[in-house]
Design a protein around this motif. Structure first.
Motif, short mmCIF file in Angstrom:
data_model
loop_
_atom_site.label_atom_id
_atom_site.label_comp_id
_atom_site.label_asym_id
_atom_site.label_seq_id
_atom_site.Cartn_x
_atom_site.Cartn_y
_atom_site.Cartn_z
N SER A 190 0.82 -1.22 0.00
CA SER A 190 0.00 0.00 0.00
C SER A 190 0.85 1.26 0.00
CB SER A 190 -0.94 0.00 1.22
OG SER A 190 -0.21 0.00 2.43
N HIS A 191 0.37 2.26 -0.74
CA HIS A 191 1.01 3.57 -0.92
C HIS A 191 2.32 3.48 -1.70
CE1 HIS A 191 -1.35 6.23 2.10
NE2 HIS A 191 -2.13 5.33 1.54
N GLY A 192 2.55 2.31 -2.32
CA GLY A 192 3.68 2.13 -3.22
C GLY A 192 3.17 1.57 -4.53
N MET A 193 3.87 0.57 -5.05
CA MET A 193 3.43 -0.10 -6.28
C MET A 193 2.51 -1.24 -5.87
SD MET A 193 4.61 1.86 -8.46
CE MET A 193 3.82 0.95 -9.78
N GLU A 194 1.23 -0.96 -5.84
CA GLU A 194 0.24 -1.86 -5.25
C GLU A 194 -0.18 -2.98 -6.20
OE1 GLU A 194 -1.65 1.74 -2.50
OE2 GLU A 194 -2.72 1.06 -4.30
N ARG A 195 -0.76 -4.04 -5.61
CA ARG A 195 -1.29 -5.13 -6.42
C ARG A 195 -2.41 -5.83 -5.65
NH1 ARG A 195 1.85 -10.58 -8.40
NH2 ARG A 195 1.24 -11.18 -6.28
N THR A 196 -3.42 -6.25 -6.40
CA THR A 196 -4.48 -7.10 -5.85
C THR A 196 -4.88 -8.08 -6.93
OG1 THR A 196 -6.56 -7.13 -4.60
CG2 THR A 196 -6.46 -5.67 -6.53
N HIS A 197 -5.79 -8.98 -6.58
CA HIS A 197 -6.28 -9.97 -7.55
C HIS A 197 -7.79 -9.80 -7.70
CE1 HIS A 197 -7.28 -13.94 -9.31
NE2 HIS A 197 -6.04 -13.88 -9.79
N TYR A 198 -8.29 -10.12 -8.87
CA TYR A 198 -9.73 -9.98 -9.12
C TYR A 198 -10.56 -10.69 -8.06
CZ TYR A 198 -14.36 -10.91 -10.85
OH TYR A 198 -15.73 -11.04 -10.93
N SER A 199 -10.10 -11.84 -7.58
CA SER A 199 -10.90 -12.60 -6.62
C SER A 199 -11.15 -11.82 -5.34
CB SER A 199 -10.25 -13.95 -6.30
OG SER A 199 -8.96 -13.77 -5.78
N ALA A 200 -10.22 -10.93 -4.95
CA ALA A 200 -10.44 -10.09 -3.76
C ALA A 200 -11.58 -9.11 -4.01
CB ALA A 200 -9.16 -9.34 -3.40
N LEU A 201 -11.64 -8.56 -5.23
CA LEU A 201 -12.75 -7.66 -5.57
C LEU A 201 -14.07 -8.43 -5.56
CD1 LEU A 201 -11.22 -5.61 -8.55
CD2 LEU A 201 -10.93 -5.26 -6.10
N GLU A 202 -14.05 -9.61 -6.13
CA GLU A 202 -15.28 -10.42 -6.19
C GLU A 202 -15.76 -10.79 -4.79
OE1 GLU A 202 -15.83 -14.82 -7.58
OE2 GLU A 202 -16.06 -13.53 -9.35
N ASN A 203 -14.85 -11.22 -3.92
CA ASN A 203 -15.25 -11.56 -2.55
C ASN A 203 -15.82 -10.35 -1.81
OD1 ASN A 203 -14.70 -14.43 -1.99
ND2 ASN A 203 -12.61 -13.90 -2.57
N THR A 204 -15.27 -9.17 -2.09
CA THR A 204 -15.77 -7.95 -1.47
C THR A 204 -17.18 -7.64 -1.95
OG1 THR A 204 -13.52 -7.07 -1.29
CG2 THR A 204 -15.34 -5.48 -1.17
N ILE A 205 -17.43 -7.75 -3.25
CA ILE A 205 -18.77 -7.50 -3.80
C ILE A 205 -19.77 -8.49 -3.21
CG2 ILE A 205 -20.16 -7.53 -5.91
CD1 ILE A 205 -17.58 -6.61 -7.39
N LYS A 206 -19.39 -9.74 -3.12
CA LYS A 206 -20.30 -10.75 -2.58
C LYS A 206 -20.66 -10.46 -1.13
CE LYS A 206 -19.08 -14.65 -5.58
NZ LYS A 206 -18.45 -16.00 -5.65
N LEU A 207 -19.68 -10.05 -0.33
CA LEU A 207 -19.96 -9.77 1.07
C LEU A 207 -20.87 -8.55 1.20
CD1 LEU A 207 -19.63 -10.46 4.01
CD2 LEU A 207 -17.43 -9.26 4.01
N LEU A 208 -20.65 -7.54 0.40
CA LEU A 208 -21.53 -6.37 0.42
C LEU A 208 -22.95 -6.76 0.04
CD1 LEU A 208 -19.22 -3.72 -1.30
CD2 LEU A 208 -20.04 -3.65 1.08
N TYR A 209 -23.08 -7.55 -1.00
CA TYR A 209 -24.41 -8.00 -1.45
C TYR A 209 -25.13 -8.75 -0.32
CZ TYR A 209 -28.06 -10.31 -4.13
OH TYR A 209 -29.27 -10.77 -4.57
N LEU A 210 -24.43 -9.65 0.32
CA LEU A 210 -25.03 -10.42 1.40
C LEU A 210 -25.49 -9.51 2.54
CD1 LEU A 210 -22.48 -13.37 1.47
CD2 LEU A 210 -24.94 -13.58 0.98
#
Length: 345
Positions: free
Chosen positions: A321-341
């Motif tokens: 964080s606050h540097g050259m960041e990286r994430t994976h699509y699955s983290a975004l998907e899990n976040t959307i699913k939890l919000l939906y629930l």
């Protein structure tokens, strides 16, 4: 759980907004971009006086109004002064890891809208010349920006229209890989903004009306601490959607939705956190619960602003964080699913 989440939309939206310059304090253009995306789904979009966006999704019931937030402002810099040989000294916007700026490309935008490219460099930039080229501490007082124009003096730079107070946009270097990684500066928090837009795309496409009315805040000053200090008075509970921390003794990875129990502002609402944990667990989401040691959120800003709300914080795991960041699509998907629930439980 089965949800028809539109992966292509989320990744293309993430790439588009990650490449859009929006350092904290300079967000009107990206807010207009988000307004257009939201308008295509048919949801209302209002602006606060300081330029934050409020999106309203009417629910089956108005008995409760649930707030969600993510911030579209990023780290950046601003021209502090001009050196005698026409280079730029800079002041930071937010807290980028300064050594990662050495050698990075940037764009300077003048008050008149002119743009000039440049490079962040140490004041000892050449290994063949300076004995301390490797050892000099990379901090603003030891760095400057080399402009890609024919400038040899302070007056030359001034004639370009560049002045103290001009914004400096850091090149995000956004890349989406075939393996599903997003690597870029400013995934904090444009990854989460993409999650919220993906949730709206799902609601619109599947004609889903949530159980309760939702108000989504797109904040523009989170990186300097007051992003959502104002929120609509009818919001009774709020979830900040912001990056999950990775490293040291934390459990989070780039594939998880992270649920924060406590950050530097104190613990989040016990019942909300418990509900989020149980929903993630019961629906077999890839999730973790962590404490963030050096972190603040839009919920924290709202509470400090005097709003009488319950609050929680979740988000996709983001490395470096606050540097050259990286994430994976699955983290975004899990976040959307939890919000939906949470919104439909």
């Amino acid at each position: 759980m089965e949800l028809s989440i539109n992966k292509e939309f989320i990744l293309s939206t993430a790439k588009e907004i990650l490449e859009f310059d929006s350092p904290t304090g300079f967000c009107s253009e990206i807010i207009e971009k988000i307004r257009n995306i939201v308008g295509s789904f048919g949801y209302s979009f209002e602006l606060t006086n300081k330029g934050c966006g409020i999106i309203t999704v009417n629910g089956v019931s108005n008995e409760r109004v649930i707030g969600l937030s993510a911030h579209v402002d990023t780290l950046g810099a601003m021209v502090r002064s001009i050196t005698s040989d026409g280079k730029l000294k800079f002041s930071l916007l937010g807290g980028p890891i300064v050594p990662t700026l050495d050698g990075e490309y940037c764009t300077i935008r003048t008050r008149e809208g002119k743009k000039y490219t440049g490079t962040f460099l140490s004041t000892s930039p050449a290994a063949h010349v300076y004995e301390d080229s490797s050892s000099k501490i990379r901090e603003p007082k030891n760095m400057e920006i080399r402009i890609d124009e024919n400038v040899f003096s302070k007056d030359d730079t001034l004639k370009l229209g560049i002045c103290p107070g001009d914004f400096i946009f850091i090149d995000p270097k956004t890349t989406v890989t075939e393996s599903g990684f997003i690597k870029s500066r400013f995934i904090d928090d444009k990854g989460s903004v993409s999650c919220l837009l993906g949730l709206l795309e799902l609601f619109n496409r599947e004609k889903i009306i949530p159980k309760y009315t939702i108000k989504i805040l797109i904040s523009t000053y989170e990186e300097v601490g007051h992003g959502s200090s104002y929120i609509p008075s009818d919001i009774s509970e709020m979830i900040a959607v912001d990056m999950g921390c990775i490293g040291d003794d934390l459990s989070c990875t780039e594939y998880d939705v992270s649920i924060c129990a406590k950050d530097s502002g104190g613990p989040y609402d016990y019942n909300m956190v418990t509900k989020l944990v149980n929903l993630a667990k019961d629906n077999n989401l890839k999730y973790v619960v962590d404490i963030y040691p050096m972190y603040g959120s839009d919920v924290g800003a709202a509470l400090r602003g005097g709003n009488d709300i319950r609050g929680a914080l979740i988000g996709p795991g983001v490395h470096a964080s606050h540097g050259m960041e990286r994430t994976h699509y699955s983290a975004l998907e899990n976040t959307i699913k939890l919000l939906y629930l949470y919104l439909n439980e």
